[in-house]
Write a protein that holds these residues in place. Structure first.
Motif, short mmCIF file in Angstrom:
data_model
loop_
_atom_site.label_atom_id
_atom_site.label_comp_id
_atom_site.label_asym_id
_atom_site.label_seq_id
_atom_site.Cartn_x
_atom_site.Cartn_y
_atom_site.Cartn_z
N TYR A 199 0.84 -1.21 0.00
CA TYR A 199 0.00 0.00 0.00
C TYR A 199 0.87 1.25 0.00
O TYR A 199 0.63 2.18 -0.76
N ALA A 200 1.85 1.28 0.88
CA ALA A 200 2.66 2.49 1.06
C ALA A 200 3.54 2.80 -0.15
O ALA A 200 3.78 3.96 -0.46
N ASN A 235 16.70 4.16 4.36
CA ASN A 235 16.55 4.49 2.95
C ASN A 235 15.60 5.70 2.82
O ASN A 235 14.42 5.60 3.15
N PRO A 236 16.10 6.86 2.33
CA PRO A 236 15.24 8.05 2.24
C PRO A 236 14.06 7.86 1.29
O PRO A 236 13.03 8.49 1.46
N HIS A 237 14.20 7.00 0.30
CA HIS A 237 13.10 6.72 -0.62
C HIS A 237 11.95 6.04 0.13
O HIS A 237 10.78 6.40 -0.05
N LEU A 238 12.30 5.07 0.97
CA LEU A 238 11.28 4.42 1.80
C LEU A 238 10.72 5.39 2.82
O LEU A 238 9.49 5.46 3.02
N ALA A 289 4.26 15.59 8.06
CA ALA A 289 4.58 16.37 6.86
C ALA A 289 6.05 16.82 6.81
O ALA A 289 6.70 16.63 5.77
N PRO A 290 6.61 17.41 7.88
CA PRO A 290 8.01 17.83 7.79
C PRO A 290 8.97 16.68 7.51
O PRO A 290 9.96 16.84 6.78
N LYS A 291 8.66 15.52 8.05
CA LYS A 291 9.55 14.36 7.83
C LYS A 291 9.43 13.86 6.39
O LYS A 291 10.43 13.44 5.80
N ALA A 292 8.23 13.91 5.84
CA ALA A 292 8.06 13.55 4.42
C ALA A 292 8.84 14.54 3.56
O ALA A 292 9.56 14.15 2.64
N ILE A 293 8.73 15.82 3.87
CA ILE A 293 9.42 16.86 3.11
C ILE A 293 10.93 16.67 3.16
O ILE A 293 11.61 16.73 2.13
N ILE A 294 11.47 16.44 4.34
CA ILE A 294 12.92 16.24 4.49
C ILE A 294 13.40 15.10 3.60
O ILE A 294 14.42 15.21 2.91
N ASN A 295 12.66 14.00 3.59
CA ASN A 295 13.10 12.85 2.81
C ASN A 295 12.86 13.04 1.31
O ASN A 295 13.68 12.59 0.50
N LYS A 345 8.18 7.79 1.38
CA LYS A 345 6.91 7.11 1.14
C LYS A 345 6.20 6.79 2.44
O LYS A 345 4.98 6.97 2.55
N TYR A 346 6.92 6.29 3.42
CA TYR A 346 6.31 5.94 4.71
C TYR A 346 5.70 7.16 5.39
O TYR A 346 4.56 7.10 5.85
N TYR A 347 6.47 8.25 5.46
CA TYR A 347 5.94 9.45 6.12
C TYR A 347 4.78 10.05 5.33
O TYR A 347 3.81 10.53 5.92
#
Length: 170
Positions: A45-46, A79-82, A100-106, A85-87
């Motif tokens: 899903y993720a 892995n920043p790609h994972l 959101a900030p963690k998704a943005i950072i990655n 996606k996870y965040y």
């Protein structure tokens, strides 16, 4: 954690990139032990189009379990790609803007990765898709919007970037 699940985590940690065709990384469902199927399905899903209609019902039914699962996964993933996606998935599932900030950072790390390797033939569509997700999250949650504008402006004025990348930025 059993060996099958550990092997799967190691495989995606090493091999997953946003531009990857992720279904190639998943084992055949018939070879997955029953107790691992739910975790493998969460990963599926993720790492795929989790906003599609086919996943929405399944995600809604298991929201708390999925949230708990990915909150644990982000602790053990490098892995920043994972992580992006996870965040992003956690943000979507929980509507909790603390993700959101963690998704943005990655996603930023992934953009940097693409800029480092774009001369090696990386498809600019992946850069564009990642930038689009970054802009979407940043503007929706009002996080680092001005910094992102400065960053995009620097891309447009960078003489070493290909015109293709600049075109996709527009």
């Amino acid at each position: 954690m059993n060996k099958q699940l550990q092997d799967f985590y190691s495989k995606i940690e090493f091999e997953y990139k946003i531009e990857s065709i992720s279904w190639n990384l998943f084992p055949d469902i018939n070879t997955i032990q029953e107790e691992n199927r739910i975790y493998i399905s969460y990963e599926y899903y993720a790492l795929n189009n989790f906003e599609s209609g086919s996943f929405k019902e399944k995600i809604t039914e298991s929201r708390n379990q999925i949230t708990d699962y990915f909150c644990e996964r982000v602790k053990t993933t490098n892995n920043p790609h994972l992580l992006a996606k996870y965040y992003h998935f956690l943000l979507y599932v929980t509507q909790n803007n603390s993700f959101a900030p963690k998704a943005i950072i990655n996603y930023q790390k992934i953009l940097s990765h693409y800029l480092l390797i774009y001369k090696q033939g990386v498809h600019v569509l992946h850069f564009s898709d990642t930038l689009e997700k970054l802009i979407s999250i940043s503007s929706r949650y009002k996080i680092d919007e001005n910094d992102l504008k400065v960053q995009i402006n620097s891309y447009l004025h960078n003489s070493t970037l290909s015109p293709k990348i600049k075109t996709f930025i527009f």
